[in-house]
Design a protein around this motif. Structure first.
Motif, mmCIF file in Angstrom:
data_model
loop_
_atom_site.group_PDB
_atom_site.id
_atom_site.type_symbol
_atom_site.label_atom_id
_atom_site.label_comp_id
_atom_site.label_asym_id
_atom_site.label_seq_id
_atom_site.Cartn_x
_atom_site.Cartn_y
_atom_site.Cartn_z
ATOM 1 N N SER A 159 36.803 107.823 -54.935
ATOM 2 C CA SER A 159 37.592 108.824 -55.209
ATOM 3 C C SER A 159 38.433 109.078 -54.016
ATOM 4 C CB SER A 159 36.877 109.732 -55.320
ATOM 5 O OG SER A 159 37.870 111.112 -55.000
ATOM 6 N N GLY A 160 39.755 108.767 -54.182
ATOM 7 C CA GLY A 160 40.663 108.847 -52.096
ATOM 8 C C GLY A 160 40.392 110.731 -51.449
ATOM 9 N N ALA A 161 40.435 111.306 -52.752
ATOM 10 C CA ALA A 161 40.031 112.524 -52.178
ATOM 11 C C ALA A 161 39.035 113.042 -52.144
ATOM 12 C CB ALA A 161 40.696 113.899 -53.636
ATOM 13 N N ARG A 162 38.263 112.388 -52.687
ATOM 14 C CA ARG A 162 36.764 112.870 -51.411
ATOM 15 C C ARG A 162 36.687 112.557 -50.142
ATOM 16 N NH1 ARG A 162 33.225 112.075 -56.427
ATOM 17 N NH2 ARG A 162 33.583 113.980 -57.683
ATOM 18 N N TRP A 163 37.024 110.736 -50.252
ATOM 19 C CA TRP A 163 36.884 110.226 -48.595
ATOM 20 C C TRP A 163 38.244 111.165 -47.496
ATOM 21 C CZ3 TRP A 163 34.069 107.455 -45.976
ATOM 22 C CH2 TRP A 163 33.663 106.517 -47.014
ATOM 23 N N ALA A 164 39.238 111.496 -48.495
ATOM 24 C CA ALA A 164 40.173 112.134 -47.601
ATOM 25 C C ALA A 164 39.232 113.213 -46.897
ATOM 26 C CB ALA A 164 41.044 112.433 -47.887
ATOM 27 N N ARG A 165 39.145 114.694 -47.831
ATOM 28 C CA ARG A 165 38.049 114.921 -47.623
ATOM 29 C C ARG A 165 36.921 114.943 -46.225
ATOM 30 N NH1 ARG A 165 36.847 117.752 -52.339
ATOM 31 N NH2 ARG A 165 35.671 116.334 -52.844
ATOM 32 N N THR A 166 36.256 114.182 -46.659
ATOM 33 C CA THR A 166 35.374 113.394 -45.952
ATOM 34 C C THR A 166 35.643 113.174 -44.982
ATOM 35 O OG1 THR A 166 34.148 112.777 -47.791
ATOM 36 C CG2 THR A 166 33.289 111.577 -45.501
ATOM 37 N N THR A 192 25.716 113.086 -46.615
ATOM 38 C CA THR A 192 24.263 113.483 -46.839
ATOM 39 C C THR A 192 25.194 114.117 -48.799
ATOM 40 O OG1 THR A 192 24.840 115.888 -46.142
ATOM 41 C CG2 THR A 192 22.878 112.899 -44.998
ATOM 42 N N ALA A 193 26.462 115.502 -48.210
ATOM 43 C CA ALA A 193 27.055 115.917 -49.587
ATOM 44 C C ALA A 193 26.427 114.979 -51.118
ATOM 45 C CB ALA A 193 28.136 116.437 -49.210
ATOM 46 N N PRO A 194 26.258 116.203 -52.086
ATOM 47 C CA PRO A 194 26.728 115.666 -53.547
ATOM 48 C C PRO A 194 27.512 115.429 -53.567
ATOM 49 C CG PRO A 194 25.557 117.932 -52.907
ATOM 50 C CD PRO A 194 26.798 117.409 -51.976
ATOM 51 N N LYS A 195 27.207 114.246 -54.197
ATOM 52 C CA LYS A 195 28.592 112.935 -54.780
ATOM 53 C C LYS A 195 29.392 112.880 -53.580
ATOM 54 C CE LYS A 195 29.190 115.032 -59.288
ATOM 55 N NZ LYS A 195 29.606 114.940 -60.749
ATOM 56 N N SER A 196 28.834 112.752 -52.221
ATOM 57 C CA SER A 196 30.056 112.262 -51.178
ATOM 58 C C SER A 196 29.808 110.598 -50.653
ATOM 59 C CB SER A 196 28.885 111.940 -50.173
ATOM 60 O OG SER A 196 29.436 111.517 -49.117
ATOM 61 N N PRO A 197 31.678 109.997 -51.273
ATOM 62 C CA PRO A 197 31.652 108.691 -51.258
ATOM 63 C C PRO A 197 31.073 108.090 -50.129
ATOM 64 C CG PRO A 197 33.451 109.767 -50.769
ATOM 65 C CD PRO A 197 32.494 111.262 -50.654
ATOM 66 N N VAL A 198 30.417 108.148 -49.023
ATOM 67 C CA VAL A 198 29.585 107.813 -48.397
ATOM 68 C C VAL A 198 28.284 107.451 -48.877
ATOM 69 C CG1 VAL A 198 27.891 107.198 -46.191
ATOM 70 C CG2 VAL A 198 30.370 108.824 -46.335
ATOM 71 N N ARG A 199 27.338 108.042 -49.970
ATOM 72 C CA ARG A 199 26.546 107.285 -50.560
ATOM 73 C C ARG A 199 26.450 105.919 -51.887
ATOM 74 N NH1 ARG A 199 22.346 110.874 -50.557
ATOM 75 N NH2 ARG A 199 22.695 112.941 -50.217
ATOM 76 N N ARG A 200 28.664 105.763 -51.761
ATOM 77 C CA ARG A 200 28.316 104.999 -52.324
ATOM 78 C C ARG A 200 27.770 103.519 -51.279
ATOM 79 N NH1 ARG A 200 34.262 103.347 -55.176
ATOM 80 N NH2 ARG A 200 33.427 100.885 -55.985
ATOM 81 N N PHE A 201 27.539 103.736 -49.853
ATOM 82 C CA PHE A 201 27.221 102.210 -49.391
ATOM 83 C C PHE A 201 26.217 102.177 -48.889
ATOM 84 C CE2 PHE A 201 31.776 103.506 -48.884
ATOM 85 C CZ PHE A 201 32.418 102.076 -49.402
ATOM 86 N N THR A 202 25.365 103.785 -49.285
ATOM 87 C CA THR A 202 24.026 104.262 -48.261
ATOM 88 C C THR A 202 23.137 104.767 -48.854
ATOM 89 O OG1 THR A 202 23.133 104.738 -45.916
ATOM 90 C CG2 THR A 202 24.628 105.333 -46.311
#
Length: 187
Positions: free
Chosen positions: A155-162, A89-99
């Protein structure tokens, strides 16, 4: 159990007003102001949570089915996925790429995880009710908005942080479950 069911109904009603009755919701906002309407909805949602928790705690244990031991593993895997979805749900989250609906998908995953390990009537009503609400809410929002999910760059860094944040949150959730007397891991 009546309190829990009342909480479920109140939760669903408060959350479904905006996607299912937008004209009525706008009318309330025009009449009373956006702030007071949002405040009233927040109070209703908080009250619904209190009713669900108290109702669930007071509900008699009525066994419906006996979950097999392996469902604890399934529950933990699904819970980790649910936490990752909530992080989406965070802005620019990499999860939003899939849902398009990371929070609703997180709630639905959380509900399925808890249905897998709890075979009593109160659990089936509570978690099944929240699962049903998540499905109805998603359909209502899609009908209202009709927009596809937003595209985000990898973004690998965003995925790692998530994932790191999700693991910490998962550990906190497990600790809270242990603190209230529910061991969330296989024995």
């Amino acid at each position: 159990m009546l309190l829990m069911i009342l909480g479920l109904v109140l939760w669903s009603a408060a959350h479904l007003v905006k996607p299912m009755a937008p004209a009525w919701r706008r009318g309330l906002a025009e009449r009373y102001g956006e702030g007071p309407v949002k405040g009233a909805m927040a109070v209703l949602i908080l009250l619904s949570l209190v009713l669900m928790v108290i109702g669930y705690q007071r509900a008699a244990f009525i066994p419906v089915w006996n979950p097999p031991p392996w469902t604890v593993h399934l529950n933990n895997l699904l819970m980790l996925l649910a936490v990752v979805l909530f992080a989406g749900t965070a802005p620019k989250s990499p999860v939003r790429r899939f849902t398009r609906h990371p929070m609703l998908n997180g709630v639905k995953t959380w509900a399925v995880a808890h249905l897998a390990v709890n075979g009593d009537l109160a659990s089936i009503i509570l978690f099944g009710g929240l699962l049903a609400w998540g499905v109805v809410a998603m359909v209502a929002i899609n009908r209202r908005d009709g927009k596809p999910p937003q595209e985000y760059e990898w973004s690998g860094a965003r995925w790692a942080r998530t994932l790191a944040i999700s693991l910490v949150v998962f550990a906190v959730i497990a600790a809270v479950h242990t603190w209230v007397g529910v061991w969330p891991f296989p024995r």
